[in-house]
Design an enzyme around this catalytic site. Structure first.
Site, PDB file in Angstrom:
ATOM      1  N   CYS A 169      34.961  44.322  40.167  1.00  0.00           N
ATOM      2  CA  CYS A 169      35.631  45.485  39.551  1.00  0.00           C
ATOM      3  C   CYS A 169      37.143  45.362  39.329  1.00  0.00           C
ATOM      4  O   CYS A 169      37.603  45.388  38.194  1.00  0.00           O
ATOM      5  CB  CYS A 169      35.421  46.728  40.395  1.00  0.00           C
ATOM      6  N   HIS A 205      40.677  52.175  40.825  1.00  0.00           N
ATOM      7  CA  HIS A 205      40.468  50.893  41.499  1.00  0.00           C
ATOM      8  C   HIS A 205      41.498  49.829  41.159  1.00  0.00           C
ATOM      9  O   HIS A 205      41.196  48.623  41.157  1.00  0.00           O
ATOM     10  CB  HIS A 205      39.040  50.365  41.218  1.00  0.00           C
TER      11      HIS A 205
END
Ligand SMILES: *[C@@H]1O[C@H](CO)[C@@H](O)[C@H](O)[C@H]1NC(C)=O
Ligand SMILES: *[C@@H]1O[C@H](CO)[C@@H](O)[C@H](O)[C@H]1NC(C)=O
Ligand SMILES: *[C@@H]1O[C@H](CO)[C@@H](O)[C@H](O)[C@H]1NC(C)=O
Ligand SMILES: *[C@@H]1O[C@H](CO)[C@@H](O)[C@H](O)[C@H]1NC(C)=O
Length: 478
Positions: A67, A122
């Site tokens: 990610c 993130h």
């Protein structure tokens, strides 16, 4: 008089052609190669399929294996091995997307875009300056970590849900897909269509935990495995969200002038019920199953819809490509190349090679490197788990948990001709030492600008700050 009319007409035409497209950049989390209806008839994604078929489906659009690295490329156009973000993902560490980097929304704002982000960030949150509303977004609703509960929005015992800089407690109990879609359609409904809109929508679906309202998993009565059934429902919930958003744009008269980019951030986590068949491996690996992403582009500016584009694209290319589509100034020194003309006119890719990743950090991979030059792919070092070729899980039991062929500490060399062998069955390293040598030399040239991974341990101060913040994660510890 005639001249005047002609001049006015020309002016009018140039104004129309100068009209900037709205841009919808949708990121699905951990969505696999074989997890969408346009590749797998068992998956129910009619809204996604319809737009994908009307656009350009990418056969060779690459992402990083996890990610944070992929998301850092979306926002910066830089390879993670140049920004220190190449190693796994950002947790409660004193790390974020380096602050000197200019982001995609910051650059779009230069030419008048309104910019909004909804979903998973993130890219670090130890300081407010790391967070979305300080990195170019006018508004933000979502969470900072890699994953959390879809209903309570808690991660590791604390709430992780922010509306701009405010902790948002009011969504407790609501499935995040509904929350994000409602926020997105609210923004669209309130938007002045004359102002170009950039929406970055990194959805939570379909990352674990495997959670979904029953009405979506019930769409899959023929899937026997409970996990795969719910996972499939999570994909269909995302598809409904996609449909609601495109409907909102249509109702507002904005859809026709919207460019849609859809991409996963990495391949599916196969032991969390996702599937990349027939590709090898999955999330966390440099195999094609971890890095060749499900992705398509459709809408404003695409002149040859309905094609599958086989040219090489890497996720570092999205920033310069979207800047070009928006008529925004390019940033010098990016790793990404502008692929806008290649995509919109169906011309050859501007890219002949790319780096899969360069990660020298020892644990748990023992370090690995991957490069693509033309049809050849060289992998040096342990590619990561999980390995193998797994079909969608349809048994009552979870039978395919670990399927490793190589293990951490192994230092194999792999060479594949991806054109002949896209699913990586035939390691050609022993047969073609000449190509291994050539690609190794090329990797070493890239290594000259290698930036070491910035990967400190978890910082206990993050939890102290969360406790003081009413048990909600917050910046303020770096
Ligand atoms: C493009 O690829 C998709 C998915 O594999 C397939 O369903 C579709 O038929 C292909 N379209 C064209 C025009 O080749
Ligand atoms: C959607 O958002 C609007 C505006 O904030 C709110 O009034 C409405 O209750 C929300 N709907 C749902 C289903 O959450
Ligand atoms: C799962 O297996 C059953 C029994 O073989 C079959 O009828 C069904 O179509 C399969 N479902 C999927 C999604 O593959
Ligand atoms: C999509 O819109 C319909 C109709 O308003 C609504 O019932 C549904 O919950 C929405 N779905 C999502 C995922 O937001």
């Amino acid at each position: 008089m005639r001249l005047l009319v002609a001049t006015i007409l020309l002016l009018h035409l140039s104004l129309i052609s100068a009209k900037k497209p709205h841009i919808l950049f949708i990121v699905a989390d951990d969505l696999g190669w074989n997890d969408v209806g346009f590749r797998n008839p068992d998956m129910i994604t009619p809204n996604i399929d319809k737009i994908a078929y009307q656009g350009v489906i990418f056969e060779s659009a690459y992402v990083l294996p996890v990610c944070s690295p992929s998301r850092s490329t979306f926002m910066s156009g830089m390879y993670p091995y140049h920004t220190g973000l190449q190693h796994i993902v950002i947790g409660d560490q004193k790390v974020c997307l380096p602050l000197h980097l200019r982001t995609l929304p910051q650059q779009l704002k230069e030419v008048g875009y309104a910019t909004h982000a909804v979903g998973k960030w993130h890219l670090g949150f130890c300081n407010w300056n790391c967070t979305p509303t300080y990195r170019g977004f006018d508004s933000y609703l979502g969470y900072y970590h890699s994953q959390e509960d879809y209903y309570s929005h808690e991660q590791g015992g604390y709430l992780d849900f922010n509306d701009g800089e405010r902790v948002a407690r009011e969504f407790n109990g609501q499935y995040s897909t509904y929350v994000y879609t409602n926020r997105t359609t609210n923004i669209i409904e309130a938007h002045d269509p004359d102002v170009p809109l950039f929406m970055y929508l990194p959805y939570q679906n379909v990352h674990y935990p495997i959670q979904v309202p029953e009405k979506y998993s019930n769409m899959y009565p023929h899937v026997f495995n409970e996990g795969r059934k719910k996972f499939s429902g999570m994909v269909s919930a995302l598809d409904e969200a996609f449909g609601n958003i495109t409907n909102a744009l249509f109702n507002k008269g904005m859809l026709e002038n919207t460019l849609i980019l859809f991409t996963t951030d990495n391949g599916a986590e196969v032991f969390m019920y996702g599937d990349n068949y027939p590709l090898r491996g999955g999330k966390h690996t440099l195999w094609e199953g971890g890095t060749r992403g499900t992705s398509f582009m459709a809408g404003a500016g695409i002149t040859q819809p309905g094609i599958n584009y086989t040219g090489l694209i890497h996720s570092v290319d999205w920033m310069p490509t979207l800047l070009a589509a928006a008529g925004a100034p390019q940033l010098p020194g990016l790793d990404g190349v502008n692929q806008w003309d290649s995509i919109r006119l169906n011309q050859p890719s501007k890219r002949t090679e790319f780096i899969y990743n360069l990660d020298d950090f020892p644990i748990p991979t023992q370090g690995h490197a991957g490069i693509r030059v033309g049809d050849w792919k060289l992998l040096l070092g342990y590619p990561g788990q999980t390995d193998g070729w797994t079909k969608p899980m349809n048994e009552t039991k979870d039978t395919l948990l670990l399927n490793n062929i190589y293990f951490a500490g192994d230092t194999p060399t792999f060479l594949f001709n991806i054109a002949d062998d896209p699913n990586e069955y035939n390691n050609m390293a022993d047969k073609r030492p000449d190509i291994v040598a050539k690609l190794t030399a090329r990797i070493n040239e890239y290594r000259l600008t290698y930036v070491a991974a910035n990967y400190p341990p978890s910082d206990p101060e993050a939890r102290e700050v969360a406790k003081k913040n009413g048990n909600a994660w917050a910046p303020g510890w770096c």
